[in-house]
Structures are given as C-alpha cells and as structure tokens.
Write a protein that holds these residues in place. Structure first.
Motif, PDB file in Angstrom:
ATOM      1  N   ASN A   1      37.630  53.108  29.107  1.00 52.12           N
ATOM      2  CA  ASN A   1      36.375  52.371  28.930  1.00 52.12           C
ATOM      3  C   ASN A   1      35.234  53.284  28.501  1.00 52.12           C
ATOM      4  O   ASN A   1      34.414  52.907  27.666  1.00 52.12           O
ATOM      5  CB  ASN A   1      35.991  51.616  30.205  1.00 52.12           C
TER       6      ASN A   1
ATOM      7  N   TYR B   1      39.271  34.546  32.812  1.00 52.70           N
ATOM      8  CA  TYR B   1      38.671  35.727  32.191  1.00 52.70           C
ATOM      9  C   TYR B   1      37.609  35.293  31.199  1.00 52.70           C
ATOM     10  O   TYR B   1      37.713  34.238  30.569  1.00 52.70           O
ATOM     11  CB  TYR B   1      39.743  36.573  31.495  1.00 52.70           C
TER      12      TYR B   1
ATOM     13  N   LYS C   1      40.822  43.257  38.662  1.00 51.88           N
ATOM     14  CA  LYS C   1      39.433  42.787  38.799  1.00 51.88           C
ATOM     15  C   LYS C   1      38.414  43.733  38.185  1.00 51.88           C
ATOM     16  O   LYS C   1      37.243  43.729  38.542  1.00 51.88           O
ATOM     17  CB  LYS C   1      39.072  42.491  40.262  1.00 51.88           C
ATOM     18  N   ASN C   2      38.857  44.558  37.247  1.00 47.36           N
ATOM     19  CA  ASN C   2      37.952  45.468  36.542  1.00 47.36           C
ATOM     20  C   ASN C   2      37.723  44.977  35.123  1.00 47.36           C
ATOM     21  O   ASN C   2      38.578  44.318  34.539  1.00 47.36           O
ATOM     22  CB  ASN C   2      38.538  46.882  36.519  1.00 47.36           C
ATOM     23  N   GLU C   3      36.567  45.341  34.562  1.00 46.44           N
ATOM     24  CA  GLU C   3      36.287  44.944  33.183  1.00 46.44           C
ATOM     25  C   GLU C   3      36.953  45.925  32.228  1.00 46.44           C
ATOM     26  O   GLU C   3      37.290  47.052  32.598  1.00 46.44           O
ATOM     27  CB  GLU C   3      34.788  44.838  32.925  1.00 46.44           C
TER      28      GLU C   3
ATOM     29  N   SER D   1      35.259  36.732  27.924  1.00 47.11           N
ATOM     30  CA  SER D   1      35.210  37.798  26.931  1.00 47.11           C
ATOM     31  C   SER D   1      34.039  37.607  25.982  1.00 47.11           C
ATOM     32  O   SER D   1      33.769  36.491  25.541  1.00 47.11           O
ATOM     33  CB  SER D   1      36.511  37.828  26.126  1.00 47.11           C
TER      34      SER D   1
ATOM     35  N   ASN E   1      34.550  43.043  25.281  1.00 46.27           N
ATOM     36  CA  ASN E   1      34.387  43.279  26.711  1.00 46.27           C
ATOM     37  C   ASN E   1      35.029  42.086  27.413  1.00 46.27           C
ATOM     38  O   ASN E   1      34.655  40.942  27.158  1.00 46.27           O
ATOM     39  CB  ASN E   1      32.913  43.397  27.077  1.00 46.27           C
TER      40      ASN E   1
ATOM     41  N   THR F   1      36.070  40.452  31.143  1.00 48.87           N
ATOM     42  CA  THR F   1      35.730  40.518  32.559  1.00 48.87           C
ATOM     43  C   THR F   1      36.458  39.417  33.319  1.00 48.87           C
ATOM     44  O   THR F   1      36.472  38.271  32.869  1.00 48.87           O
ATOM     45  CB  THR F   1      34.206  40.323  32.752  1.00 48.87           C
TER      46      THR F   1
ATOM     47  N   ILE G   1      42.346  44.243  33.805  1.00 45.52           N
ATOM     48  CA  ILE G   1      41.654  43.024  34.264  1.00 45.52           C
ATOM     49  C   ILE G   1      42.356  42.372  35.448  1.00 45.52           C
ATOM     50  O   ILE G   1      41.705  41.703  36.258  1.00 45.52           O
ATOM     51  CB  ILE G   1      41.406  42.016  33.118  1.00 45.52           C
TER      52      ILE G   1
ATOM     53  N   SER H   1      36.901  36.470  35.922  1.00 42.37           N
ATOM     54  CA  SER H   1      36.045  35.496  36.599  1.00 42.37           C
ATOM     55  C   SER H   1      36.647  35.264  37.983  1.00 42.37           C
ATOM     56  O   SER H   1      37.851  34.984  38.098  1.00 42.37           O
ATOM     57  CB  SER H   1      36.004  34.179  35.825  1.00 42.37           C
TER      58      SER H   1
END
Length: 168
Positions: free
Chosen positions: A156, A106, A70-72, A108, A92, A94, A67, A96
């Motif tokens: 993932n 972040y 900048k990746n989920e 979730s 999950n 992600t 994260i 922000s």
C-alpha cells in the motif's frame, strides 16, 4: 491483441459496492461511463467483469488477502471495458463492516492514476505475468514479496507513493 486506450478525467471518481463474493451491488455514473455497460449489465455481476487479461493474478490475490482481514487495499489496475478499450485506475478498496465488525461487502473508489505509477507498475506487472505464465501463481507471489522486501516497502505504501509522485 492490441487494445485502444482511454484515459480518466481528473475529476473522475468511479465508485462501486460489492457483496462479500465480489458481485456488484452498486455502481455510479462514472463506472457506467468508463465500463461502457449499463447499470443493469453491471449489477449482480462479478467485479472482475472489467478485468483486463493483462493484470497479473497475484495482484488480485493480494487484494483478497488484504481486504478479507478488514484492511484497505490500494493498487494501479488496468481494466477493459465492453468496447475492448483499456483504462487504468488508481483503486482503493475498503471492507464494509456491520455493527458487529463483520464484513458485509466492499466499497471501491477509483480515480485517475499517475502516469509514473502506470509506467512503474506496467513493468512489474509484465514480470509477474511472465512468472505466472512460465511457472505459477505461488512463484509470482514469491517474486512480489521479495521485491517489496528488497525495497523495504509495503504494497500500500508503494502504491500511494507512486500515485503521489509527479511524472519523472
């Protein structure tokens, strides 16, 4: 110690937001329900307030490594609520971003996990925990990387496949 296990309902969507350090800035009613804490008890606390000691440290290292770029990130996570009840989620997370593309926090969403995913990841997590206990986090990470490479799959993708697989 043996923990009582509770299960999420089909329509559960546990959501939360954190700052860049992982401190909770928002939590929805489902988060409050399953954590068995009040909003006041959760806000401002590190998200790991619900971390189950069963979870291997390497899973959270993988989360932060992902994260922060900048990746989920997807994962099956075993949590522990205030009443010492265990509950699994399919998470999950992600980042922000602000208008300039900087991470400002972040987000979730956690939902009911597949039974097959829990069963599969439980075995992998046991191995990772043993490696962390007997050796260290670096060896656990090496085991995980080798496992993913030998199965020719990314983290993932594995998580999503396990979530979408019906019970076997």
């Amino acid at each position: 110690m043996r923990y009582k296990e509770i299960f999420l309902q089909e329509n559960t969507l546990i959501t939360s937001k954190t700052d860049t350090k992982g401190n909770i800035t928002y939590c929805n009613a489902d988060f409050i329900k399953y954590s068995k804490m009040t909003e006041k008890e959760l806000l401002g606390q590190p998200h790991n307030i619900i971390r189950h000691p069963y979870m291997p440290k390497v899973a959270f290292k993988a989360l932060w490594d992902t994260i922060k770029t900048k990746n989920e990130f997807f994962a099956f996570v075993c949590n522990l609520n205030k009443e010492k009840e265990t509950y699994w989620v399919f998470a999950n997370v992600t980042p922000s971003l602000d208008n300039d593309g900087n991470i400002v926090g972040y987000y979730s969403v956690r939902r009911k996990p597949s039974a097959h995913g829990i069963k599969t990841l439980s075995e992998i997590y046991k191995q990772l925990n043993k490696i962390e206990k007997d050796k260290n986090l670096s060896e656990s990470e090496k085991f995980l990387v080798d496992f993913l490479q030998s199965n020719n799959i990314q983290w993932n993708k594995l998580m999503i496949e396990l979530q979408n697989t019906k019970n076997m």
